[in-house]
Design an enzyme around this catalytic site. Structure first.
Site, PDB file in Angstrom:
ATOM      1  N   TYR A  10     -15.245 -11.024   0.476  1.00 33.44           N
ATOM      2  CA  TYR A  10     -16.638  -9.778  -0.144  1.00 33.44           C
ATOM      3  C   TYR A  10     -17.273 -10.241  -0.640  1.00 33.44           C
ATOM      4  O   TYR A  10     -18.056  -9.569  -0.373  1.00 33.44           O
ATOM      5  CB  TYR A  10     -15.429  -8.626  -0.818  1.00 33.44           C
ATOM      6  CG  TYR A  10     -13.668  -8.064   0.283  1.00 33.44           C
ATOM      7  CD1 TYR A  10     -14.980  -7.575   1.060  1.00 33.44           C
ATOM      8  CD2 TYR A  10     -13.239  -8.409  -0.105  1.00 33.44           C
ATOM      9  CE1 TYR A  10     -13.636  -6.568   2.016  1.00 33.44           C
ATOM     10  CE2 TYR A  10     -12.316  -8.374   0.359  1.00 33.44           C
ATOM     11  CZ  TYR A  10     -12.840  -7.753   1.737  1.00 33.44           C
ATOM     12  OH  TYR A  10     -10.988  -6.931   2.484  1.00 33.44           O
TER      13      TYR A  10
ATOM     14  N   ASP B  53      -7.096  -2.099  -7.101  1.00 30.59           N
ATOM     15  CA  ASP B  53      -7.828  -2.661  -6.054  1.00 30.59           C
ATOM     16  C   ASP B  53      -8.539  -4.188  -5.620  1.00 30.59           C
ATOM     17  O   ASP B  53      -8.353  -4.921  -7.466  1.00 30.59           O
ATOM     18  CB  ASP B  53      -8.829  -2.046  -5.439  1.00 30.59           C
ATOM     19  CG  ASP B  53      -9.911  -2.348  -4.016  1.00 30.59           C
ATOM     20  OD1 ASP B  53      -8.727  -1.674  -2.752  1.00 30.59           O
ATOM     21  OD2 ASP B  53     -10.160  -3.463  -3.825  1.00 30.59           O
TER      22      ASP B  53
ATOM     23  N   ARG C  43      -7.243  12.157  -3.971  1.00 34.33           N
ATOM     24  CA  ARG C  43      -8.122  11.814  -3.339  1.00 34.33           C
ATOM     25  C   ARG C  43      -9.350  13.167  -3.511  1.00 34.33           C
ATOM     26  O   ARG C  43     -10.628  13.195  -3.219  1.00 34.33           O
ATOM     27  CB  ARG C  43      -7.857  11.049  -2.155  1.00 34.33           C
ATOM     28  CG  ARG C  43      -9.110  10.552  -1.188  1.00 34.33           C
ATOM     29  CD  ARG C  43      -8.779   9.807   0.080  1.00 34.33           C
ATOM     30  NE  ARG C  43      -8.854   9.032   0.945  1.00 34.33           N
ATOM     31  CZ  ARG C  43      -9.001   8.830   2.126  1.00 34.33           C
ATOM     32  NH1 ARG C  43      -8.247   8.469   2.331  1.00 34.33           N
ATOM     33  NH2 ARG C  43     -10.135   8.016   2.545  1.00 34.33           N
TER      34      ARG C  43
ATOM     35  N   ARG D 179       0.773  -1.008   0.106  1.00 36.37           N
ATOM     36  CA  ARG D 179       0.154   0.059   0.280  1.00 36.37           C
ATOM     37  C   ARG D 179       0.710   1.009   0.036  1.00 36.37           C
ATOM     38  O   ARG D 179       0.531   2.244   0.592  1.00 36.37           O
ATOM     39  CB  ARG D 179      -1.025  -0.048   1.247  1.00 36.37           C
ATOM     40  CG  ARG D 179      -2.017  -1.111   0.733  1.00 36.37           C
ATOM     41  CD  ARG D 179      -3.255  -0.723   2.264  1.00 36.37           C
ATOM     42  NE  ARG D 179      -4.395  -1.759   1.170  1.00 36.37           N
ATOM     43  CZ  ARG D 179      -5.546  -1.078   2.319  1.00 36.37           C
ATOM     44  NH1 ARG D 179      -5.676  -0.307   3.074  1.00 36.37           N
ATOM     45  NH2 ARG D 179      -6.327  -1.565   1.245  1.00 36.37           N
TER      46      ARG D 179
END
Length: 341
Positions: free
Chosen positions: A151, A74, A38, A25
């Site tokens: 998920y 991701d 962002r 990350r």
């Protein structure tokens, strides 16, 4: 030719002057320059816009000069491509409004043409390679099929992924079919990434440690092994299973080039369990980057001494935390660059 191939040398098990370093990350949330991006764009816009994804990927390389870059993306772009809706909710995390829990739910899950549905990732790789200009290798990644299933079935993050386990243990046929479709998609996706220019790939089994050793073999490892078998002749494969120390012995025989280790497994145990012949990566506790920089440097040197400088890649034991001071991240990287035997 790469100007810095230390990372690739370590993956091959070659003798090096010092081990290479990168951080899981590293492209993202702890960097002020990332936070500026962002503010303007939501999460999946950042992932799906090649210019943004490539810029975010190279930001930490510009600032710290790690020995490898990892593409900003991701793991949940895979279910998106498989016709499973994924949202990223602020202050909540991933949310899948229509989880897969029955054979009827499974009917809408496809194995896509990855170059069509995930073409933006390949474009981001090409844009990143241009920006890197052969400075360092580029890593592509995917989640393990089990971690993606967690998920897809749970519908969100969880402390125990009880609904995912329930599907596996009560409707194993559905679970295995979903796992196989994720595996097939992931293999095609990682092969496309290699064709687009990544130098190595990493499989993140973030939730592998949720399973018992027996269940891990059935619901996680057998699918990771398929990925390794399909990719290992195309690019080096790194496997990182968080909490999966119990599987390190089998992982070491898999054909993977390196294994990631989390901070709960010592260097000595990791070397012992893997037979001492495979490259290991890790395993600094991400929260330890909150320690004073001088202490971080000391601990990094001790970590390298414990693993040994060869067949070793310095990294964290999981992803960097959002609130780590940039000076502390720098201390981590600098400690490795300054290391000498």
């Amino acid at each position: 030719m790469l100007k810095n191939d230390l990372f690739l040398k370590a993956l091959k098990g070659e003798t090096v002057a010092r081990p290479p370093v990168w951080m899981m990350r590293q492209a993202g949330r702890y960097l002020p320059e990332f936070m500026e991006i962002r503010k303007k764009y939501d999460f999946f816009t950042r992932c799906q816009t090649p210019e943004l994804a490539s810029e975010i990927t190279v930001q930490p390389i510009r600032r710290y000069g790690m020995d490898a870059a990892i593409l900003f993306s991701d793991i949940l772009v895979i279910p998106q491509a498989m016709n499973i809706e994924v949202q990223m909710k602020p202050n909540f995390g991933p949310y899948l409004p229509n989880p897969i829990r029955t054979s009827q739910d499974l009917e809408r899950v496809i194995v896509p043409d990855v170059n069509d549905s995930l073409g933006y990732v390949m474009q981001a790789i090409k844009a990143t390679k241009e920006k890197l200009d052969n400075a360092v290798p580029l890593i592509g990644f995917a989640g393990s099929p089990w971690t993606i299933l967690c998920y897809c079935v749970q519908g969100q993050g969880s402390k125990n992924f009880d609904k995912a386990k329930e599907l596996c243990f009560t409707r194993p046929v559905v679970a295995h079919e979903l796992l196989q479709r994720i595996t097939d998609t992931t293999i095609a996706y990682l092969k496309a990434k290699v064709a687009a220019g990544v130098d190595a790939v990493q499989v993140f089994d973030s939730w592998g440690g949720m399973l018992s050793p027996v269940d891990y073999q059935e619901f996680s490892w057998r699918y990771i092994q398929q990925i390794i078998d399909a990719l290992k002749d195309h690019a080096p494969v790194i496997v990182f299973g968080k909490g999966c120390w119990f599987a390190l012995g089998e992982m070491a025989k898999s054909g993977a080039s390196a294994l990631g280790v989390d901070w709960t497994c010592s260097a000595r145990n990791a070397r012992y369990l893997t037979g001492g012949k495979i490259t290991l990566q890790g395993n600094f506790d991400p929260a330890r980057l909150l320690s004073p920089p001088a202490e971080i440097k000391k601990m990094v040197r001790q970590m390298i001494d414990a693993f040994g400088k060869d067949r070793y890649i310095v990294n964290l034991g999981h992803g960097i935390l959002p609130h780590i001071p940039v000076a502390n991240a720098k201390a981590f990287i600098d400690a490795v660059k300054e290391y000498s035997v």
